[in-house]
Scaffold this motif. Structure first.
Motif, mmCIF file in Angstrom:
data_model
loop_
_atom_site.group_PDB
_atom_site.id
_atom_site.type_symbol
_atom_site.label_atom_id
_atom_site.label_comp_id
_atom_site.label_asym_id
_atom_site.label_seq_id
_atom_site.Cartn_x
_atom_site.Cartn_y
_atom_site.Cartn_z
ATOM 1 N N LYS A 3 6.144 -38.568 23.786
ATOM 2 C CA LYS A 3 6.645 -39.399 24.914
ATOM 3 C C LYS A 3 6.518 -38.425 26.100
ATOM 4 N N VAL A 4 5.906 -39.171 27.254
ATOM 5 C CA VAL A 4 5.618 -38.563 28.435
ATOM 6 C C VAL A 4 6.787 -38.869 29.461
ATOM 7 N N ILE A 5 7.761 -37.941 29.918
ATOM 8 C CA ILE A 5 8.885 -38.367 30.664
ATOM 9 C C ILE A 5 8.864 -37.755 31.867
ATOM 10 N N VAL A 102 -5.485 -33.613 34.744
ATOM 11 C CA VAL A 102 -3.903 -33.917 34.197
ATOM 12 C C VAL A 102 -3.926 -34.584 33.150
ATOM 13 N N GLU A 103 -4.705 -35.805 32.953
ATOM 14 C CA GLU A 103 -4.885 -36.467 31.563
ATOM 15 C C GLU A 103 -5.237 -35.711 30.510
ATOM 16 N N ARG A 104 -6.295 -34.975 30.689
ATOM 17 C CA ARG A 104 -6.850 -34.102 29.525
ATOM 18 C C ARG A 104 -5.586 -33.155 29.084
ATOM 19 N N VAL A 105 -4.978 -32.510 29.874
ATOM 20 C CA VAL A 105 -3.970 -31.588 29.503
ATOM 21 C C VAL A 105 -2.845 -32.369 28.752
ATOM 22 N N ILE A 106 -2.329 -33.315 29.341
ATOM 23 C CA ILE A 106 -1.353 -34.492 28.724
ATOM 24 C C ILE A 106 -1.820 -34.857 27.340
ATOM 25 N N GLU A 107 -3.036 -35.276 27.137
ATOM 26 C CA GLU A 107 -3.425 -35.726 25.884
ATOM 27 C C GLU A 107 -3.594 -34.543 24.960
ATOM 28 N N ILE A 116 7.094 -34.373 26.430
ATOM 29 C CA ILE A 116 6.163 -33.648 27.507
ATOM 30 C C ILE A 116 7.108 -34.169 28.666
ATOM 31 N N ILE A 117 7.868 -33.191 29.263
ATOM 32 C CA ILE A 117 8.651 -33.394 30.259
ATOM 33 C C ILE A 117 7.896 -32.926 31.537
ATOM 34 N N CYS A 118 7.680 -33.771 32.619
ATOM 35 C CA CYS A 118 6.847 -33.539 33.795
ATOM 36 C C CYS A 118 7.923 -33.212 35.156
#
Lengths: 271, 93
Positions: A3-5, A102-107, A116-118
């Protein structure tokens, strides 16, 4: 399913970084592998709040733009197992953040982490937008104060219209209200907005209410996430918020006057 | 009087505000000096790798760079993991 929060607010100085650090640490303490990312490019502070400022070598921006591998930039927390910090750059600016990067790093982080806390910067510019774009859930940090509530409403609107989930017509980002710096005495005196007032205006579910607590400043002085401070009211309230994030149903604490003991009562009388 | 001062000093030594000040002094000094920051590290790493690769084949993922800032000096630590077989062959020659 990872989960990305995003931890966001619109307004600055309401406690986003404190909250991101506390939630990430709390999740890791409960055994979930968690990474917390600083999106405030050029004004990095998460490293300071987490107490790892002397260990920053490479950062988020180096991973996006300079061919540095993710594992070289991740800082492993020495206090809590399974907790990692991805610091941002102190010298570049927010244009160094690209949506693709950003997408590449999050994936890549999703392969390794459950949460994953942003940590979003203040404002509604590129950094804040990048922090919320990939979110599955949003924690909107709000102070019981007019400008903060208004800015929170604005950021909720942006999450609803401009996040990836909104653009692709997926299930909407789950939004949570986290009310910080809540001071029961001032609420009782009618000097501060009540929790109920803020909920009525923003109309999103409450994740937690964090009381005004001197331990928050002491912990930031020392570089310790406040959930690691035993018995601090703010730390306890953050732990409750973490439990609710994980689906537990807990009653709200610190929203009523604390029960005072006899000694307290006598001290107050003599004061 | 002296006793009071002693207590005040003892308290100050352990206060979180004093720790905050020390942490900030180190950080701000480094931020202001600009060039000492680790911004050149990606380039340094690439060049170091190129040099090492002239002699041994290394996996870029097996390179660990640590940078520890201190009040008086900073320590740069570069760890390159070398594959045993290749190295043994080279050394034998």
């Amino acid at each position: 399913m990872p989960k990305v929060i995003v931890v966001t607010s619109g307004k600055g100085g309401v406690g986003k970084t404190t909250t991101a650090a506390a939630l990430a640490t709390g999740l890791a303490m409960r055994g979930h592998r968690t990474v917390v990312i600083d999106f405030d490019v050029g004004l990095r502070n998460l490293d300071l709040i987490m107490g790892v400022e002397r260990r920053v070598v490479f950062d988020f921006i180096n991973v996006i733009n300079d061919g540095i591998r993710l594992h070289q930039a991740l800082i492993k927390d020495k206090r809590v197992e399974g907790l990692y910090i991805l610091p941002t750059s102190q010298t570049r600016d927010k244009d160094a953040l690209t949506r693709e990067g950003v997408e590449r790093v999050i994936e890549e982080l999703k392969q390794e982490f459950e949460y994953i806390i942003c940590d979003s910067p203040a404002g509604i510019e590129k950094g804040a937008y990048m922090a919320l774009y990939f979110a599955d859930e949003a924690v909107v940090v709000t102070n019981p104060e007019v400008s903060s509530v208004r800015d929170s409403d604005r950021i909720l609107g942006i999450i609803n219209s401009r996040s990836k989930r909104a653009e692709e017509g997926l299930e909407p980002v789950r939004q949570h209200l986290l009310l910080t710096r809540y001071d029961w005495d001032r609420v009782q005196r009618g000097d501060m907005l009540k929790l109920e007032d803020v909920v009525e205006i923003l109309a999103i579910p409450v994740l937690g209410v964090i009381p005004n607590d001197p331990a928050v400043l002491q912990c930031s002085n020392l570089g310790i996430p406040v959930v690691l401070e035993p018995k601090s009211p703010a730390g306890e309230a953050y732990k409750d918020a973490v439990a609710r994030l994980l689906g537990q149903d807990l009653p709200l604490r610190f929203v009523q006057p604390p029960r005072r003991g006899l000694v307290d009562w006598l001290l107050r009388r003599s004061a | 009087m002296r006793l009071l001062e002693f207590f005040r000093l003892a308290r100050r030594r352990t206060s979180s505000a004093e720790t905050a000040k020390q942490r900030l002094q180190v950080l701000v000094a480094l931020d202001r000096s600009g060039g000492v920051g680790p911004d050149f590290l990606p380039l340094l790493q690439r060049e170091l790798l190129d040099v090492i690769r002239k002699y041994v084949e290394v996996d870029p993922g097996r390179v660990k760079i640590d940078f520890e800032r201190g009040p008086d000096c900073s320590i740069l630590e570069v760890n390159v993991e070398l594959p045993t077989q290749n190295l043994a062959r080279r050394l034998a020659v």
